[in-house]
Design an enzyme around this catalytic site. Structure first.
Site, short mmCIF file in Angstrom:
data_model
loop_
_atom_site.label_atom_id
_atom_site.label_comp_id
_atom_site.label_asym_id
_atom_site.label_seq_id
_atom_site.Cartn_x
_atom_site.Cartn_y
_atom_site.Cartn_z
N HIS A 1 49.57 7.20 63.08
CA HIS A 1 50.68 8.21 62.90
C HIS A 1 50.31 9.04 64.39
CE1 HIS A 1 51.94 8.67 58.98
NE2 HIS A 1 50.94 8.10 58.69
N LYS B 1 58.17 23.55 62.12
CA LYS B 1 57.13 22.38 62.11
C LYS B 1 55.92 23.14 62.63
CE LYS B 1 59.92 20.20 65.23
NZ LYS B 1 60.06 19.08 64.92
N ARG B 2 54.81 22.25 62.49
CA ARG B 2 53.66 22.73 63.12
C ARG B 2 53.75 23.26 64.55
NH1 ARG B 2 49.03 22.51 59.73
NH2 ARG B 2 47.80 23.19 61.75
N LYS C 1 55.17 19.66 70.79
CA LYS C 1 56.39 20.09 70.20
C LYS C 1 57.22 21.11 70.88
CE LYS C 1 54.45 18.80 65.44
NZ LYS C 1 55.54 18.16 64.81
N LYS D 1 65.31 15.67 57.55
CA LYS D 1 65.76 16.47 56.59
C LYS D 1 67.21 17.52 57.23
CE LYS D 1 60.97 16.82 55.55
NZ LYS D 1 59.72 17.61 55.71
C1 PLP Z 1 58.90 17.67 56.84
C2 PLP Z 1 57.85 18.78 57.08
C3 PLP Z 1 57.03 18.70 58.01
C4 PLP Z 1 57.10 17.75 59.13
O1 PLP Z 1 58.02 18.04 60.21
P1 PLP Z 1 58.01 17.82 61.67
O2 PLP Z 1 59.39 18.45 62.23
O3 PLP Z 1 58.68 16.27 61.43
O4 PLP Z 1 57.12 17.91 62.47
C5 PLP Z 1 55.97 19.85 58.16
N1 PLP Z 1 55.56 20.62 57.24
C6 PLP Z 1 56.62 20.60 56.09
C7 PLP Z 1 56.25 21.77 55.14
C8 PLP Z 1 57.71 19.83 56.10
O5 PLP Z 1 58.34 20.01 54.95
#
Ligand code: PLP
Length: 839
Positions: A368, A559-560, A565, A671
Site C-alpha cells: 500500500h 483525507k489524513r 498529501k 468517491k
Molecule cells: C476514502 C476514505 C479515506 C481515503 O481517502 P484518500 O483521499 O484516498 O486518502 C480516508 N478516510 C475515510 C474516512 C475515507 O472514507
C-alpha cells in the site's frame, strides 16, 4: 403513534410485511432492551431497530454459512489490522432491499429513519484508505457471491475522535462500544490460545528428527466476535470475524501463594490490553512492542481458525491452497506466514519443502505504500524476546532464499544485502515486506503507476527474480455506500434516466454520457448538487459557526493530514487568493469555500501544525469584511466515514494533489468523481486512471509527473530557487513566517516554512506551486459557466465504472485467488440445527 401510512397501504401482503417489522422492533425494545415507549431513549430506538434488521440478516447468514459448509468452495480470507466500517444500519437495509419497508414501518410509529441513522456510532477500526478499502471489499465480496471472510482485531478504542480547540487538534478516546454494538455476536466457543515470550527447546523425535518446543510462554486467549456482512441484491451474507484478547482462565499461582490476589488479577488485566486500542498512525509504522504483539495476535488466531475450519472437512493439508486463499492487507498481518510455517512444521510435523509450498501457494500480499519510512521493520530482538520460534523460522526462510539468490545472481553481494529478510544495521531488523514477498505467490500494487514503481524501484530486485509474482489491482469503492446511500438525490436522478443497473454493475454509468448534453437533465443535476451543498452548509454553520455561500465553489480536500498529501500546497493557494482579493478588492473573483477535513497522527508535529495553520488562515480570511463571502476556509473536525458521506455529495472540486509517485492509489479521488466533483490533481496513483476514464478535458491536471519528480531529485532540487523567482509565492511564505496568521506568537508557523525553505521541501510544493495556481485559475474560469461545469461533472460520474470495488474484487478472485462466485439459495422449509452449521 401515526398509523395513517399503514392504513393507507393498499396491498395486504405489504401490510403483513410492515406488521412483522413493527412486531420485531417492539419485541426487541421490550425483551432485548427492557424498555417501553415511555422509557426508551432515541438510542434505544436505534438499537431495537438494529436488532430487527440484524434478525433479517441472520437468516440469510446461516443459510450462507451452511451452504459453504455443504458445498465446500474455495474460501478467501482478507486479513487486515484495520476495518474502517463506519455505520452499518442504512447500508444493511439497502443491501437487504428493505430500506423503504423499514422507513414506512418506523414512520407509522412516528420515527424518522434518517434521524435514527444519525444515532449510530461509526465503527472506526482503521486510520484511512487502507482500512476503508477492507470495508469496501467486504461489501463487494458479498455482493459478488465470493465465499469470503474479513479477519481483524476488535479494538475497544478505534481511531480517536478529533476535537479542534483554539485551532489545534485534540484527541479524544473513541469508546465506541460503550452503548453496545448491535451488529456483532460474541462466539465464546471460538477461543484460541496465543503464545508470547518463553523459549525454544530442541529435542529429537522417535525417528531422530529434530522437534522444536516453544515453552514457558505467557498465553493470551483470542475470542471471536462475528459481524454479518450482507451483499446487495443477493442472499449472500459473509462474516467479518474480529478477535478480542481475553486472559487465560488459569491465574498465576505464584501470586496466590504469596497471598497477592490483587496482583494476580492485575496481571490478567494487562494481557487483555492487546486488543485495547488501534494505533493511530497512517502510513508510518509504530515500532512499539504492543503493536508487534497485536500483529502476532491477529496472525496467530486467524491462521489457527483457517486451518481448523479446513480440517473439519479435509485431512490432507497439502490441499490447503486449493481450498484457501489468504490476502494480506499490507505487511501488518505478514506474521501469518511464519505462523503458518510453525504450525505445519511443529504441530503437523510436515517437512520444510511441503510446508513452504503450502504456505507460498496460500498467501498473497498487497503493498500500500512506497514511502520508504512506511515500510515495516521489526527489531530482531523483539522476535528473540517475544516470538523466539518465529525468528528461527524466518532465519531458515532467509537462508534458503538467499541461497537461491546466490545461484541466480552469483557474486552480487549488493543484491543479497538488499533482498535479505534481515537488515544488518547496528540494530538488526526483519524487513516485513521482504518476508511477505518471499512467502507469497502474488504481490500486488493498488494502481497502475504504483505497481510500476514497485517493479522498477522499490522491489526491483524481487521483480527481477519473480517477475510473474507481481501484478496490479487498482483500488475501488463500493457504489452502494458511496453513491446510493450517501447521495440519494443523485442516485435517484441517475436511476430515473438509466435504470438501477448501476448499483450492481457500475459500468452502466457510461450511459449517463448520452444525457450530459440534455439541458433538462443538466438542470436537475445542478439542482441535486445545490441541495447537497445546502445540507453541508447547514452542517458547517452548526459546527463551525461559519456562514458559507452556497453559490460558491465548494473546494474540498478531505483525507489524513500528511506532508506527502500536500494540504499545505492547498493553503498556499488559499493565501494567494486572499492576497489577490486584498490587492484588488473591487475585482471579479469566483467565490470559493475551501473545505478541509482530516486527522493527523497524534505524534506528527508538522501535520498537527498544518491543522493549526488552516484554522489560523480561516480566522483571518473568514473575518475580513473586505473578503466577504468570496473566500471562506473551513476545517471540519473529526473526519470519519459518516462525515465523509456528508462531504462528498456536496463537493464541486476534489483536491488530489500529492507529489507524483507518493500516493499509492487514493480512493477519496474515486468517491468525489462518483459524486459529481471535478478533480484537480497530479499524475499520481489512481488519478492517472481516472483521467484515462473521464478524458483529459474533464480533469485539471497540474505539476510534475513521477518521472520528473525523480529527475529533479536526482539533479538536486533547491526550493529557494522557486521561492526567489515567484513574487506571489515569496509573499505567501513570508506572511506565514512573519506571523501574519499568528499575531500572538509570530514564530508559531516558522517550522512549516522551514521544512520548505531550509529542510529541502522533500515533497516539492514550491516546484509545483505555479502550475497548481494556474490550474486553479482554469477551475475558476470553468465555474463561471455552470452548465459546462455540470456537463463535465456528469461525464466524470459516467466514467467511474472502472472504480467500483466490485471490479477490483472480480480481478482478485480471478487472477490471484482463483475462487468462483457461489449463489446462495434461501433454505425456506426448515433449517438444520444439528450442529453441522458452519462456524
Ligand atoms: C476514502 C476514505 C479515506 C481515503 O481517502 P484518500 O483521499 O484516498 O486518502 C480516508 N478516510 C475515510 C474516512 C475515507 O472514507
Amino acid at each position: 403513534m401515526h398509523d395513517d401510512a399503514l392504513l393507507n397501504s393498499p396491498d395486504p401482503a405489504e401490510l403483513d410485511a410492515l406488521m412483522l417489522i413493527i412486531k420485531s422492533f417492539l419485541e426487541h425494545l421490550e425483551y432485548t432492551l427492557g424498555k417501553d415507549k415511555y422509557s426508551a431513549t432515541r438510542h434505544d430506538i436505534f438499537n431495537a431497530l438494529s436488532y430487527a434488521v440484524r434478525d433479517r440478516m441472520v437468516e440469510r447468514w446461516l443459510d450462507t454459512q451452511q451452504a459453504y459448509y455443504n458445498e465446500d468452495p474455495k474460501r478467501v480470507y482478507y486479513v487486515s489490522m484495520e476495518f474502517l466500517m463506519g455505520r452499518t444500519l442504512e447500508n444493511s437495509l439497502v443491501n437487504l432491499g428493505l430500506l423503504e419497508q423499514f422507513r414506512e414501518a418506523m414512520n407509522s410509529l412516528g420515527y424518522d429513519l434518517d434521524q435514527l441513522f444519525d444515532q449510530e456510532q461509526d465503527a472506526g477500526l482503521g486510520n484511512g484508505g487502507l482500512g476503508r478499502l477492507a470495508a469496501c471489499f467486504l461489501d463487494s465480496m458479498a455482493t459478488k457471491g465470493i465465499p469470503g471472510y474479513g479477519y481483524g482485531i476488535r479494538y475497544e478504542y478505534g481511531i480517536f475522535r478529533q476535537n479542534i480547540v483554539d485551532g489545534s487538534q485534540v484527541e479524544i478516546p473513541d469508546n465506541w462500544l460503550r452503548y453496545r454494538n448491535p451488529w456483532e455476536l460474541d462466539r465464546q466457543e471460538h477461543l484460541h490460545p496465543v503464545k508470547f515470550y518463553g523459549r525454544v527447546v530442541e529435542r529429537k523425535d522417535a525417528g531422530g528428527k529434530p522437534v522444536f518446543d516453544w515453552v514457558d510462554t505467557e498465553d493470551v486467549m483470542a475470542m471471536a466476535y462475528d459481524t454479518p456482512t450482507p451483499g446487495y441484491g443477493t442472499n449472500t451474507v459473509n462474516t467479518m470475524r474480529l478477535w478480542t484478547a481475553k486472559s487465560t482462565r488459569e491465574f498465576d499461582l505464584a501470586f496466590f501463594n504469596e497471598g497477592n490476589y490483587i496482583r494476580a488479577v492485575e496481571k490478567k488485566m494487562v494481557t487483555e490490553n492487546i486488543s485495547k486500542v488501534l494505533y493511530p498512525a497512517d502510513n508510518v509504522p509504530e515500532g512499539k512492542e504492543l503493536r508487534f504483539k497485536q500483529e502476532y495476535f491477529l496472525a496467530c488466531a486467524t491462521v489457527y481458525d483457517v486451518i481448523y475450519r479446513f480440517r473439519k472437512t479435509h485431512d490432507d493439508l497439502r490441499l490447503l491452497p486449493t481450498k484457501v486463499a489468504i490476502q494480506l492487507n499490507d505487511t501488518h498481518p505478514a506474521l501469518c506466514i511464519p505462523e503458518m510455517m510453525r504450525l505445519l512444521l511443529d504441530h503437523y510435523r510436515l517437512d520444510w519443502d511441503t510446508a513452504w509450498e503450502i504456505t507460498t501457494k496460500t498467501f498473497a500480499y498487497t503493498n500500500h505504500t512506497i514511502l520508504p519510512e512506511a515500510l515495516e521493520k521489526w527489531p530482531v530482538w523483539f522476535f528473540e524476546h517475544i516470538l523466539p520460534r518465529h525468528i528461527q523460522i524466518i532465519y531458515e526462510i532467509n537462508d534458503r532464499f538467499l541461497a537461491e539468490v546466490r545461484k541466480r545472481f552469483p557474486g552480487d553481494t549488493g543484491k543479497l544485502q538488499r533482498m535479505s529478510l534481515i537488515e544488518e544495521h547496528w540494530e538488526r531488523k526483519v524487513r516485513m515486506a521482504n518476508l511477505a514477498i518471499v512467502g507469497s505467490h502474488s504481490v500486488n500494487g493498488v494502481a497502475a503507476l504504483h505497481t510500476e514503481i514497485l517493479k522498477e524501484s522499490v522491489f526491483r530486485d524481487f521483480y527481477e527474480m519473480f517477475p510473474g509474482r507481481f501484478n496490479n489491482k487498482t483500488n475501488g469503492i463500493t457504489q452502494r455506500r458511496w453513491l446510493k446511500c450517501a447521495n440519494p438525490g443523485q442516485a435517484a436522478l441517475i436511476t430515473d434516466v438509466i435504470g438501477d443497473g448501476w448499483v450492481k454493475e457500475l459500468y452502466e454509468l457510461t450511459r449517463l454520457g448520452d444525457h450530459a448534453a440534455d439541458p433538462a437533465f443538466v438542470a436537475q443535476w445542478r439542482q441535486v448538487k445545490r441541495e447537497n451543498k445546502e445540507r453541508l452548509a447547514r452542517y458547517i454553520l452548526d459546527h463551525n459557526c461559519v456562514q458559507v455561500n452556497v453559490d460558491s465553489l465548494f473546494d474540498c480536500q478531505v483525507k489524513r493530514i500528511h506532508e506527502y498529501k500536500r494540504q499545505l500546497l492547498n493553503v498556499l493557494h488559499v493565501i494567494t487568493l486572499y492576497n489577490r482579493i486584498k490587492a484588488n478588492p473591487a475585482g471579479d473573483f469566483v467565490p470559493r469555500t475551501v473545505i478541509f477535513s482530516g486527522k493527523a497522527a497524534p505524534a506528527y508535529f508538522i501535520a498537527k501544525l498544518v491543522i493549526r495553520l488552516i484554522n489560523a488562515v480561516g480566522d483571518v480570511v473568514n473575518n475580513d469584511p473586505e473578503i466577504g463571502d468570496r473566500l471562506k476556509v473551513v476545517f471540519l473536525a473529526n473526519y470519519s466515514v459518516s462525515l465523509a458521506e456528508r462531504i462528498f455529495p456536496a463537493a464541486d472540486l476534489s483536491e488530489q494533489i500529492s507529489t507524483a509517485g507518493t500516493e499509492a492509489s487514493g480512493t477519496g479521488n474515486m468517491k468525489f468523481a462518483l459524486n459529481g466533483a471535478l478533480t484537480i490533481g497530479t499524475l499520481d496513483g489512481a488519478n492517472i486512471e481516472i483521467m484515462e476514464e473521464v478524458g483529459r478535458d474533464n480533469i485539471f491536471i497540474f505539476g510534475m509527473n513521477a518521472a520528473e519528480v525523480e529527475e529533479l531529485r536526482r539533479k538536486g532540487y533547491n526550493p529557494r530557487d522557486w521561492y526567489g523567482r515567484n513574487a506571489e509565492l515569496k509573499k505567501v511564505l513570508d506572511m506565514i513566517a512573519e506571523g501574519r496568521f499568528s499575531p500572538d506568537n509570530h514564530d508559531l508557523f516558522r517550522p512549516i516554512v522551514d521544512t520548505l525553505l531550509n529542510q529541502g521541501d522533500y515533497y516539492m510544493l514550491l516546484a509545483d506551486y505555479a502550475s497548481y495556481i494556474a490550474a486553479q485559475e482554469e477551475v475558476a474560469r470553468l465555474y463561471l459557466d455552470q452548465d459546462e461545469w455540470a456537463r463535465k461533472a456528469i461525464l466524470n460520474c459516467a466514467g467511474m465504472g472502472k472504480f467500483s470495488s466490485d471490479r477490483t474484487i472480480a480481478e482478485y478472485a480471478r487472477e490471484i485467488w482463483e475462487v468462483e462466485p457461489m449463489e446462495i439459495r434461501p433454505v425456506l422449509e426448515f433449517r438444520q440445527h444439528d450442529g453441522v452449521t458452519e462456524s
